[in-house]
Design a protein around this motif. Structure first.
Motif, PDB file in Angstrom:
ATOM      1  N   LEU A  23      27.796  44.200  28.928  1.00  0.00           N
ATOM      2  CA  LEU A  23      28.277  44.035  30.299  1.00  0.00           C
ATOM      3  C   LEU A  23      28.944  45.311  30.792  1.00  0.00           C
ATOM      4  CD1 LEU A  23      28.823  42.320  32.799  1.00  0.00           C
ATOM      5  CD2 LEU A  23      30.862  41.417  31.652  1.00  0.00           C
ATOM      6  N   ALA A  24      29.733  45.938  29.927  1.00  0.00           N
ATOM      7  CA  ALA A  24      30.407  47.187  30.303  1.00  0.00           C
ATOM      8  C   ALA A  24      29.389  48.272  30.641  1.00  0.00           C
ATOM      9  CB  ALA A  24      31.315  47.648  29.168  1.00  0.00           C
ATOM     10  N   ILE A  25      28.318  48.347  29.874  1.00  0.00           N
ATOM     11  CA  ILE A  25      27.264  49.329  30.147  1.00  0.00           C
ATOM     12  C   ILE A  25      26.613  49.031  31.498  1.00  0.00           C
ATOM     13  CG2 ILE A  25      24.986  50.144  29.413  1.00  0.00           C
ATOM     14  CD1 ILE A  25      25.923  49.686  26.507  1.00  0.00           C
ATOM     15  N   ALA A  26      26.367  47.749  31.755  1.00  0.00           N
ATOM     16  CA  ALA A  26      25.761  47.356  33.031  1.00  0.00           C
ATOM     17  C   ALA A  26      26.669  47.701  34.205  1.00  0.00           C
ATOM     18  CB  ALA A  26      25.447  45.858  33.014  1.00  0.00           C
ATOM     19  N   VAL A  27      27.968  47.455  34.039  1.00  0.00           N
ATOM     20  CA  VAL A  27      28.932  47.776  35.099  1.00  0.00           C
ATOM     21  C   VAL A  27      28.971  49.276  35.341  1.00  0.00           C
ATOM     22  CG1 VAL A  27      31.398  47.831  35.653  1.00  0.00           C
ATOM     23  CG2 VAL A  27      30.361  45.720  34.803  1.00  0.00           C
ATOM     24  N   ALA A  28      29.019  50.052  34.279  1.00  0.00           N
ATOM     25  CA  ALA A  28      29.069  51.506  34.405  1.00  0.00           C
ATOM     26  C   ALA A  28      27.815  52.058  35.078  1.00  0.00           C
ATOM     27  CB  ALA A  28      29.244  52.141  33.029  1.00  0.00           C
ATOM     28  N   ALA A  29      26.679  51.377  34.862  1.00  0.00           N
ATOM     29  CA  ALA A  29      25.417  51.818  35.457  1.00  0.00           C
ATOM     30  C   ALA A  29      25.214  51.289  36.868  1.00  0.00           C
ATOM     31  CB  ALA A  29      24.256  51.385  34.571  1.00  0.00           C
ATOM     32  N   PHE A 126      38.690  46.493  35.595  1.00  0.00           N
ATOM     33  CA  PHE A 126      37.843  46.031  34.484  1.00  0.00           C
ATOM     34  C   PHE A 126      38.539  46.241  33.150  1.00  0.00           C
ATOM     35  CE2 PHE A 126      34.550  46.485  31.296  1.00  0.00           C
ATOM     36  CZ  PHE A 126      33.607  45.529  31.639  1.00  0.00           C
ATOM     37  N   PRO A 127      38.718  45.181  32.364  1.00  0.00           N
ATOM     38  CA  PRO A 127      38.414  43.772  32.630  1.00  0.00           C
ATOM     39  C   PRO A 127      39.571  43.076  33.336  1.00  0.00           C
ATOM     40  CG  PRO A 127      39.190  43.998  30.383  1.00  0.00           C
ATOM     41  CD  PRO A 127      39.184  45.391  30.978  1.00  0.00           C
ATOM     42  N   SER A 128      39.358  41.832  33.744  1.00  0.00           N
ATOM     43  CA  SER A 128      40.425  41.069  34.379  1.00  0.00           C
ATOM     44  C   SER A 128      41.501  40.699  33.364  1.00  0.00           C
ATOM     45  CB  SER A 128      39.852  39.782  35.000  1.00  0.00           C
ATOM     46  OG  SER A 128      40.884  38.866  35.297  1.00  0.00           O
ATOM     47  N   GLY A 129      42.727  41.146  33.622  1.00  0.00           N
ATOM     48  CA  GLY A 129      43.828  40.795  32.731  1.00  0.00           C
ATOM     49  C   GLY A 129      44.141  39.314  32.775  1.00  0.00           C
ATOM     50  N   HIS A 130      44.034  38.713  33.965  1.00  0.00           N
ATOM     51  CA  HIS A 130      44.296  37.272  34.076  1.00  0.00           C
ATOM     52  C   HIS A 130      43.320  36.475  33.212  1.00  0.00           C
ATOM     53  CE1 HIS A 130      47.094  38.038  37.329  1.00  0.00           C
ATOM     54  NE2 HIS A 130      47.287  36.743  37.497  1.00  0.00           N
ATOM     55  N   ALA A 131      42.046  36.860  33.233  1.00  0.00           N
ATOM     56  CA  ALA A 131      41.052  36.158  32.426  1.00  0.00           C
ATOM     57  C   ALA A 131      41.328  36.359  30.938  1.00  0.00           C
ATOM     58  CB  ALA A 131      39.648  36.642  32.780  1.00  0.00           C
ATOM     59  N   LEU A 132      41.606  37.593  30.553  1.00  0.00           N
ATOM     60  CA  LEU A 132      41.860  37.912  29.150  1.00  0.00           C
ATOM     61  C   LEU A 132      43.115  37.216  28.638  1.00  0.00           C
ATOM     62  CD1 LEU A 132      41.715  41.568  27.750  1.00  0.00           C
ATOM     63  CD2 LEU A 132      43.110  39.778  26.745  1.00  0.00           C
ATOM     64  N   PHE A 133      44.218  37.358  29.361  1.00  0.00           N
ATOM     65  CA  PHE A 133      45.489  36.787  28.917  1.00  0.00           C
ATOM     66  C   PHE A 133      45.470  35.260  28.916  1.00  0.00           C
ATOM     67  CE2 PHE A 133      47.434  40.947  30.395  1.00  0.00           C
ATOM     68  CZ  PHE A 133      47.688  41.392  29.113  1.00  0.00           C
ATOM     69  N   TYR A 175      38.181  34.411  43.957  1.00  0.00           N
ATOM     70  CA  TYR A 175      38.423  33.816  45.272  1.00  0.00           C
ATOM     71  C   TYR A 175      39.360  34.694  46.106  1.00  0.00           C
ATOM     72  CZ  TYR A 175      39.921  30.485  48.850  1.00  0.00           C
ATOM     73  OH  TYR A 175      40.207  29.881  50.049  1.00  0.00           O
ATOM     74  N   LEU A 176      40.418  35.175  45.496  1.00  0.00           N
ATOM     75  CA  LEU A 176      41.374  36.009  46.211  1.00  0.00           C
ATOM     76  C   LEU A 176      40.824  37.410  46.485  1.00  0.00           C
ATOM     77  CD1 LEU A 176      44.646  34.985  44.321  1.00  0.00           C
ATOM     78  CD2 LEU A 176      43.904  34.239  46.595  1.00  0.00           C
ATOM     79  N   GLY A 177      39.762  37.766  45.798  1.00  0.00           N
ATOM     80  CA  GLY A 177      39.108  39.045  46.037  1.00  0.00           C
ATOM     81  C   GLY A 177      39.693  40.215  45.275  1.00  0.00           C
ATOM     82  N   VAL A 178      40.570  39.952  44.317  1.00  0.00           N
ATOM     83  CA  VAL A 178      41.231  41.054  43.604  1.00  0.00           C
ATOM     84  C   VAL A 178      40.460  41.495  42.363  1.00  0.00           C
ATOM     85  CG1 VAL A 178      43.521  40.467  44.471  1.00  0.00           C
ATOM     86  CG2 VAL A 178      42.698  39.404  42.362  1.00  0.00           C
ATOM     87  N   HIS A 179      39.365  40.802  42.060  1.00  0.00           N
ATOM     88  CA  HIS A 179      38.508  41.173  40.934  1.00  0.00           C
ATOM     89  C   HIS A 179      37.048  40.911  41.282  1.00  0.00           C
ATOM     90  CE1 HIS A 179      40.906  42.442  37.523  1.00  0.00           C
ATOM     91  NE2 HIS A 179      41.735  41.430  37.683  1.00  0.00           N
ATOM     92  N   TYR A 180      36.177  41.696  40.681  1.00  0.00           N
ATOM     93  CA  TYR A 180      34.755  41.401  40.725  1.00  0.00           C
ATOM     94  C   TYR A 180      34.468  40.284  39.709  1.00  0.00           C
ATOM     95  CZ  TYR A 180      34.146  45.893  43.116  1.00  0.00           C
ATOM     96  OH  TYR A 180      34.210  46.936  44.009  1.00  0.00           O
ATOM     97  N   PRO A 181      33.436  39.479  39.941  1.00  0.00           N
ATOM     98  CA  PRO A 181      33.066  38.457  38.944  1.00  0.00           C
ATOM     99  C   PRO A 181      32.804  39.049  37.561  1.00  0.00           C
ATOM    100  CG  PRO A 181      31.963  38.003  41.010  1.00  0.00           C
ATOM    101  CD  PRO A 181      32.647  39.329  41.187  1.00  0.00           C
ATOM    102  N   SER A 182      32.217  40.236  37.508  1.00  0.00           N
ATOM    103  CA  SER A 182      31.956  40.866  36.209  1.00  0.00           C
ATOM    104  C   SER A 182      33.252  41.247  35.497  1.00  0.00           C
ATOM    105  CB  SER A 182      31.067  42.106  36.378  1.00  0.00           C
ATOM    106  OG  SER A 182      31.596  42.994  37.341  1.00  0.00           O
TER     107      SER A 182
END
Length: 209
Positions: A23-29, A126-133, A175-182
């Motif tokens: 995913l990181a490679i895809a985002v970087a590309a 990248f990545p979302s801290g909220h998702a990770l934490f 939803y709030l727009g502060v992160h991309y889905p990826s």
């Protein structure tokens, strides 16, 4: 339970880690641009005042302002009850999550999208801290509490509650727009990898006495 199947857990961690790298490679590309824009716009098109208020509450639950306090309370309670492996294990899991979040954000330097609501955080995207934490914290709680009950119904309830909460927290960031889905997906993948490693290595155990 978890200590008896370390190989399977390490394998799950490896799968999550490999998917994160891909995913990181895809985002970087720039390969996730269309996906990110499509999901963001689809979610934003269904916005409303009640949903915005709900998203803001969920994002608060997943923030450091909340989980750090919850961690301190859980650590203190478990330490006083002499359940010190759980206390130290949970603290170690979150310390590792913090290192991963800050390190990966600095490594990728992804600029955040334009926010739909509220103010953008100063950190990278990248990545979302909220998702990770949230995955590491509430997932760790689920591991500990589920291992302390024998009822299958309680197992389902504990894990279902944790999964729904973590998914909703990640969705609130999109939803709030502060992160991309990826970003959110990446947070789940690297958080899952770390949580699997913590379980497989015995770092996260519930029965301590």
């Amino acid at each position: 339970m978890y200590a008896r199947q370390p190989l399977a857990l390490f394998l799950c961690a490896a799968v999550c880690a490999v998917l994160f790298v891909l995913l990181a490679i895809a985002v970087a590309a720039g390969a996730t641009t269309v996906f990110d824009a499509t999901v963001r716009n689809a979610i934003h098109a269904r916005s409303s005042a009640p949903l915005t208020a709900t998203a803001q509450s969920l994002t608060l639950i997943g923030s450091a302002r909340v989980w750090v306090i919850e961690l301190a309370i859980a650590f203190g309670v478990w330490w006083l009850r002499r359940e010190r492996r759980a206390a130290l294990g949970l603290a170690a899991v979150m310390a590792g999550a913090a290192i991963l979040d800050n390190g990966l954000k600095l490594l990728f330097h992804r600029v955040r999208p334009e926010a739909f609501y509220g103010v953008l955080p100063d950190t990278y995207s990248f990545p979302s801290g909220h998702a990770l934490f949230s995955l590491c914290f509430y997932g760790a709680f689920a591991v500990i509490f589920a291992s302390q009950v024998r009822s299958a119904a309680w197992h389902v309830a504990i894990w279902s509650g944790a999964v729904v909460l973590v998914l909703c927290i990640g969705l609130s960031r999109i939803y709030l727009g502060v992160h991309y889905p990826s970003d959110v997906l990446a947070g789940y993948l690297i958080g899952g990898a770390w949580l699997f490693v913590a379980c497989a290595s015995g770092l996260l155990r519930a029965r301590l006495r």
